[in-house]
Design a protein around this motif. Structure first.
Motif, short mmCIF file in Angstrom:
data_model
loop_
_atom_site.label_atom_id
_atom_site.label_comp_id
_atom_site.label_asym_id
_atom_site.label_seq_id
_atom_site.Cartn_x
_atom_site.Cartn_y
_atom_site.Cartn_z
N ILE A 27 -14.34 -0.80 -3.84
CA ILE A 27 -14.91 -1.21 -2.56
C ILE A 27 -15.58 -2.55 -2.82
O ILE A 27 -16.52 -2.64 -3.61
N ALA A 28 -15.07 -3.60 -2.19
CA ALA A 28 -15.53 -4.96 -2.45
C ALA A 28 -16.37 -5.46 -1.28
O ALA A 28 -15.95 -5.36 -0.12
N THR A 29 -17.55 -5.99 -1.58
CA THR A 29 -18.40 -6.59 -0.56
C THR A 29 -18.98 -7.88 -1.08
O THR A 29 -19.08 -8.10 -2.29
N GLY A 30 -19.38 -8.74 -0.17
CA GLY A 30 -19.99 -10.00 -0.56
C GLY A 30 -20.08 -10.94 0.61
O GLY A 30 -20.03 -10.53 1.78
N ASP A 120 -5.79 -8.99 5.06
CA ASP A 120 -4.79 -8.29 4.27
C ASP A 120 -4.40 -9.18 3.10
O ASP A 120 -4.12 -10.37 3.30
N ILE A 121 -4.39 -8.62 1.90
CA ILE A 121 -3.87 -9.37 0.75
C ILE A 121 -2.35 -9.40 0.87
O ILE A 121 -1.72 -8.36 1.01
N ILE A 122 -1.79 -10.62 0.82
CA ILE A 122 -0.34 -10.74 0.98
C ILE A 122 0.37 -11.20 -0.30
O ILE A 122 1.58 -11.07 -0.41
N TYR A 123 -0.40 -11.75 -1.27
CA TYR A 123 0.22 -12.21 -2.51
C TYR A 123 -0.88 -12.42 -3.54
O TYR A 123 -1.97 -12.90 -3.21
N THR A 124 -0.59 -12.09 -4.82
CA THR A 124 -1.55 -12.30 -5.90
C THR A 124 -0.83 -12.80 -7.15
O THR A 124 0.39 -12.61 -7.28
N THR A 125 -1.58 -13.41 -8.07
CA THR A 125 -0.99 -13.93 -9.30
C THR A 125 -1.86 -13.58 -10.51
O THR A 125 -3.00 -13.14 -10.38
N ASP A 126 -1.31 -13.84 -11.68
CA ASP A 126 -2.00 -13.79 -12.96
C ASP A 126 -2.69 -12.44 -13.17
O ASP A 126 -2.08 -11.41 -12.99
N GLY A 127 -3.96 -12.44 -13.54
CA GLY A 127 -4.67 -11.21 -13.81
C GLY A 127 -4.87 -10.33 -12.60
O GLY A 127 -5.23 -9.16 -12.72
N LEU A 128 -4.64 -10.88 -11.42
CA LEU A 128 -4.80 -10.12 -10.16
C LEU A 128 -3.45 -9.74 -9.55
O LEU A 128 -3.40 -9.30 -8.40
N LYS A 129 -2.37 -9.89 -10.32
CA LYS A 129 -1.02 -9.71 -9.76
C LYS A 129 -0.77 -8.30 -9.22
O LYS A 129 0.10 -8.11 -8.38
N ASP A 130 -1.52 -7.30 -9.67
CA ASP A 130 -1.34 -5.93 -9.19
C ASP A 130 -2.39 -5.53 -8.15
O ASP A 130 -2.53 -4.36 -7.84
N LEU A 131 -3.14 -6.50 -7.64
CA LEU A 131 -4.21 -6.21 -6.67
C LEU A 131 -3.64 -6.17 -5.25
O LEU A 131 -2.87 -7.03 -4.85
N SER A 132 -4.04 -5.15 -4.50
CA SER A 132 -3.70 -5.08 -3.07
C SER A 132 -4.94 -4.65 -2.32
O SER A 132 -5.90 -4.15 -2.91
N GLY A 133 -4.93 -4.84 -1.00
CA GLY A 133 -6.08 -4.39 -0.24
C GLY A 133 -6.16 -4.94 1.16
O GLY A 133 -5.42 -5.85 1.54
N SER A 153 -15.99 -7.07 3.64
CA SER A 153 -15.92 -5.73 3.06
C SER A 153 -14.44 -5.37 2.95
O SER A 153 -13.71 -5.48 3.94
N MET A 154 -14.02 -4.99 1.73
CA MET A 154 -12.59 -4.71 1.52
C MET A 154 -12.41 -3.46 0.67
O MET A 154 -13.24 -3.13 -0.17
N ASN A 155 -11.31 -2.78 0.89
CA ASN A 155 -10.84 -1.70 0.03
C ASN A 155 -9.73 -2.27 -0.83
O ASN A 155 -8.67 -2.63 -0.31
N LEU A 156 -9.96 -2.35 -2.14
CA LEU A 156 -9.01 -2.96 -3.06
C LEU A 156 -8.45 -1.90 -4.00
O LEU A 156 -9.13 -0.93 -4.33
N THR A 157 -7.22 -2.13 -4.45
CA THR A 157 -6.59 -1.24 -5.42
C THR A 157 -5.88 -2.08 -6.48
O THR A 157 -5.14 -3.00 -6.15
N PHE A 158 -6.13 -1.74 -7.75
CA PHE A 158 -5.40 -2.34 -8.86
C PHE A 158 -4.28 -1.39 -9.23
O PHE A 158 -4.50 -0.20 -9.43
N GLY A 159 -3.06 -1.92 -9.31
CA GLY A 159 -1.95 -1.08 -9.76
C GLY A 159 -0.88 -0.87 -8.74
O GLY A 159 -0.82 -1.27 -7.67
#
Length: 159
Positions: A27-30, A120-133, A153-159
């Motif tokens: 759960i990402a906030t900032g 909506d996350i539509i594309y990621t690279t490098d160390g974040l390449k498996d991030l969606s949310g 405020s975001m719901n993020l998932t690695f993998g």
């Protein structure tokens, strides 16, 4: 097991990240704040003004880094506005770095500066390449400088 990170400098303390080790969910906030906001062009058709915009800024909290954006704002004579922006963030999340591209669609009022949007996350690279949310943001646009700032405020998932 659950991991909870609290920003001790905020009053009251703000939860900036919560993850479960088994799910890799976060759960990402900032907050975010523009450094630049430019109207590249504008055109009025039938009482509706279309603005092509670009800008840049800084994001803090669970996501940390800098961003640039490009988009279109449709402003009606009432001040009601809808917009569509693509954001590119050079970000770090949970110790991993890379680029995150967001599809941001929102609405607000051009006269008051208040706005809210879906992300909506539509594309990621490098160390974040498996991030969606997905997530939301809300903020305020300065009616003189046009710079925006607010919270996300975001719901993020690695993998």
């Amino acid at each position: 097991a659950s991991i909870l990170v609290v920003a001790a400098m905020s009053n009251p303390p703000l939860v900036v990240a919560q993850a479960t080790e088994s799910s890799k969910d976060l759960i990402a906030t900032g907050s975010f704040a523009d450094d630049t906001f430019t109207i590249v062009s504008s055109k009025t058709i039938g009482g509706v003004t279309y603005l092509a915009v670009t800008g840049s800024g800084t994001v803090t909290g669970t996501l940390t880094g800098t961003y640039v954006f490009v988009g279109i704002i449709e402003v009606h004579s009432t001040g009601n506005a809808i917009y569509h922006v693509i954001d590119k963030c050079k970000c770090t999340v949970a110790g991993k770095s890379g680029l995150i591209f967001f599809n941001e669609q929102g609405q607000g009022n051009f006269f008051t500066g208040d706005f809210q949007a879906n992300l909506d996350i539509i594309y990621t690279t490098d160390g974040l390449k498996d991030l969606s949310g997905t997530g939301t943001l809300q903020g305020k646009q300065d009616t003189v400088t046009l710079l925006t700032s607010g919270t996300y405020s975001m719901n993020l998932t690695f993998g």
